[in-house]
Write a protein that holds these residues in place. Structure first.
Motif, PDB file in Angstrom:
ATOM      1  N   ALA A  25       0.839  -1.208   0.099  1.00 46.34           N
ATOM      2  CA  ALA A  25       0.092  -0.015  -0.062  1.00 46.34           C
ATOM      3  C   ALA A  25       1.021   1.281   0.058  1.00 46.34           C
ATOM      4  O   ALA A  25       2.041   1.155   0.519  1.00 46.34           O
ATOM      5  CB  ALA A  25      -0.914  -0.036   1.199  1.00 46.34           C
ATOM      6  N   GLY A  26       0.307   2.342  -0.444  1.00 50.71           N
ATOM      7  CA  GLY A  26       1.180   3.579  -0.510  1.00 50.71           C
ATOM      8  C   GLY A  26       2.103   3.459  -1.457  1.00 50.71           C
ATOM      9  O   GLY A  26       2.371   2.772  -2.306  1.00 50.71           O
ATOM     10  N   ALA A  77      -3.021   4.159   4.221  1.00 51.56           N
ATOM     11  CA  ALA A  77      -2.586   4.719   2.926  1.00 51.56           C
ATOM     12  C   ALA A  77      -3.402   5.633   2.198  1.00 51.56           C
ATOM     13  O   ALA A  77      -3.254   6.757   1.934  1.00 51.56           O
ATOM     14  CB  ALA A  77      -1.980   3.727   1.937  1.00 51.56           C
ATOM     15  N   SER A  91       5.574   0.634   2.350  1.00 52.82           N
ATOM     16  CA  SER A  91       4.697   0.038   3.203  1.00 52.82           C
ATOM     17  C   SER A  91       5.429  -1.276   4.016  1.00 52.82           C
ATOM     18  O   SER A  91       6.179  -2.123   3.232  1.00 52.82           O
ATOM     19  CB  SER A  91       3.277  -0.379   3.045  1.00 52.82           C
ATOM     20  OG  SER A  91       3.248  -1.251   1.845  1.00 52.82           O
ATOM     21  N   CYS A 147      -1.223  12.229  -3.587  1.00 58.01           N
ATOM     22  CA  CYS A 147      -1.136  10.696  -3.915  1.00 58.01           C
ATOM     23  C   CYS A 147      -1.259  10.525  -5.311  1.00 58.01           C
ATOM     24  O   CYS A 147      -1.862  11.207  -6.366  1.00 58.01           O
ATOM     25  CB  CYS A 147      -2.199  10.128  -3.159  1.00 58.01           C
ATOM     26  SG  CYS A 147      -2.131  10.150  -1.489  1.00 58.01           S
ATOM     27  N   GLU A 161      -3.779  -0.675   4.349  1.00 55.70           N
ATOM     28  CA  GLU A 161      -4.310  -0.085   2.968  1.00 55.70           C
ATOM     29  C   GLU A 161      -5.287   1.059   3.300  1.00 55.70           C
ATOM     30  O   GLU A 161      -5.244   1.889   2.509  1.00 55.70           O
ATOM     31  CB  GLU A 161      -4.990  -1.409   2.320  1.00 55.70           C
ATOM     32  CG  GLU A 161      -4.259  -2.269   1.943  1.00 55.70           C
ATOM     33  CD  GLU A 161      -4.902  -3.608   1.351  1.00 55.70           C
ATOM     34  OE1 GLU A 161      -4.430  -4.558   0.845  1.00 55.70           O
ATOM     35  OE2 GLU A 161      -6.060  -3.703   1.831  1.00 55.70           O
ATOM     36  N   VAL A 204       3.614   2.991   6.925  1.00 56.85           N
ATOM     37  CA  VAL A 204       3.082   3.353   5.359  1.00 56.85           C
ATOM     38  C   VAL A 204       3.509   4.773   5.111  1.00 56.85           C
ATOM     39  O   VAL A 204       3.593   5.579   6.131  1.00 56.85           O
ATOM     40  CB  VAL A 204       1.433   3.298   5.360  1.00 56.85           C
ATOM     41  CG1 VAL A 204       1.127   3.582   3.882  1.00 56.85           C
ATOM     42  CG2 VAL A 204       1.091   1.978   5.714  1.00 56.85           C
ATOM     43  N   GLN A 232       3.306   7.820   2.346  1.00 55.95           N
ATOM     44  CA  GLN A 232       2.453   8.428   1.273  1.00 55.95           C
ATOM     45  C   GLN A 232       3.019   9.996   0.988  1.00 55.95           C
ATOM     46  O   GLN A 232       3.057  10.821   1.966  1.00 55.95           O
ATOM     47  CB  GLN A 232       1.131   8.401   1.607  1.00 55.95           C
ATOM     48  CG  GLN A 232       0.268   8.727   0.193  1.00 55.95           C
ATOM     49  CD  GLN A 232       0.203   7.559  -0.658  1.00 55.95           C
ATOM     50  OE1 GLN A 232       1.012   7.170  -1.392  1.00 55.95           O
ATOM     51  NE2 GLN A 232      -0.726   6.501  -0.537  1.00 55.95           N
TER      52      GLN A 232
END
Length: 270
Positions: free
Chosen positions: A212-213, A261, A216, A270, A258, A233, A235
């Motif tokens: 994720a992201g 993120a 992670s 993002c 998840e 995580v 981002q």
């Protein structure tokens, strides 16, 4: 009988011999001529000095005639007003922080909004949200890393903002922290966490990563038989760490990562 004054005068001058009259006149005429000649000579010298000065000035092209003195009754000329000086700006130019551009210059706020954190709807039923103002206590990844023999250097990186939230159920606790870093420190933090986990493999192990992201990790921590999971995580310039207590559940930890993120997109690009 003559006065004594005249007797004394006659006695003092009796033996004097006076020059003849013609000789006295001749001496007088000679003295008059010498005085006249001296006066003529002094006048000639003065004229020569003035003439030499005029000649000297005439030989200098940069020297003009001496202007006559101003009349005593002429009005005094008024001074020419000087032009106004240019205006100096009072607003200083924007300064750049010494450690690089801040989050504002990249288009995101330096603070972390509440929407960027996990919400109660992201967790299963039975959880309640609790206030958590500071990231301290034995639940943090920094505290767990302090139990390793080799210290980690991931936790000294400066950050510009942080935020915390907590959720609890009768069996499980979920605590989250999020931090905003400058420049490349967010990515640097993940690199140092990986290196710390590898250096303390008797207590830490990576169960999952890059799910994720932008980056992670799911990390398992064993504190002498008491096992818990950490989800880290990243981002952009935001990094969040979620701690989940209770029975280890990798799938549940991955789902939290998840959701975390996705929430971070409310506070960064993002």
């Amino acid at each position: 009988m003559p006065e004594p004054l005249f007797d004394n005068l006659y006695r003092d001058t009796e033996q004097l011999h006076w020059a003849p009259t013609e000789q006295v006149r001749r001496r007088g005429r000679q003295r008059s001529r010498r005085l006249a000649a001296g006066t003529v000579l002094a006048s000639a010298v003065a004229v020569a000095v003035v003439a030499s000065g005029v000649v000297a000035l005439a030989g200098r092209p940069d020297v003009g005639p001496v202007p006559p003195p101003p009349a005593t009754n002429s009005p005094t000329p008024s001074p020419t007003p000087s032009p106004n000086p240019p205006a100096v700006p009072t607003t200083p130019p924007p300064s750049v922080p010494p450690d690089g551009p801040s989050a504002e210059s990249r288009g995101s706020s330096p603070t972390i909004p509440a929407e960027a954190m996990l919400q109660l709807s992201d967790l299963p039923t039975g959880f309640q949200q609790e206030a958590l103002s500071r990231g301290e206590g034995d639940w943090t990844l920094a505290f767990a890393a302090s139990l390793c023999e080799q210290s980690w250097n991931a936790f000294g990186l400066p950050h510009v903002a942080d935020r915390y939230v907590a959720f609890r159920s009768p069996q499980v606790g979920v605590l989250q922290e999020a931090k905003r870093y400058r420049d490349e420190n967010a990515a640097r933090y993940l690199d140092r966490v990986r290196a710390g986990v590898e250096s303390c493999s008797d207590r830490f192990s990576v169960l999952d990563e890059d799910f994720a992201g932008e980056e992670s990790l799911v990390i398992q921590f064993d504190a002498g038989g008491l096992v818990s999971l950490y989800v880290v995580v990243r981002q952009d310039d935001l990094v969040t760490t979620v701690w989940r207590s209770g029975q280890p559940d990798q799938a549940a930890a991955t789902r939290l990562g998840e959701r975390a993120a996705d929430r971070l997109c409310a506070g960064t690009e993002c």
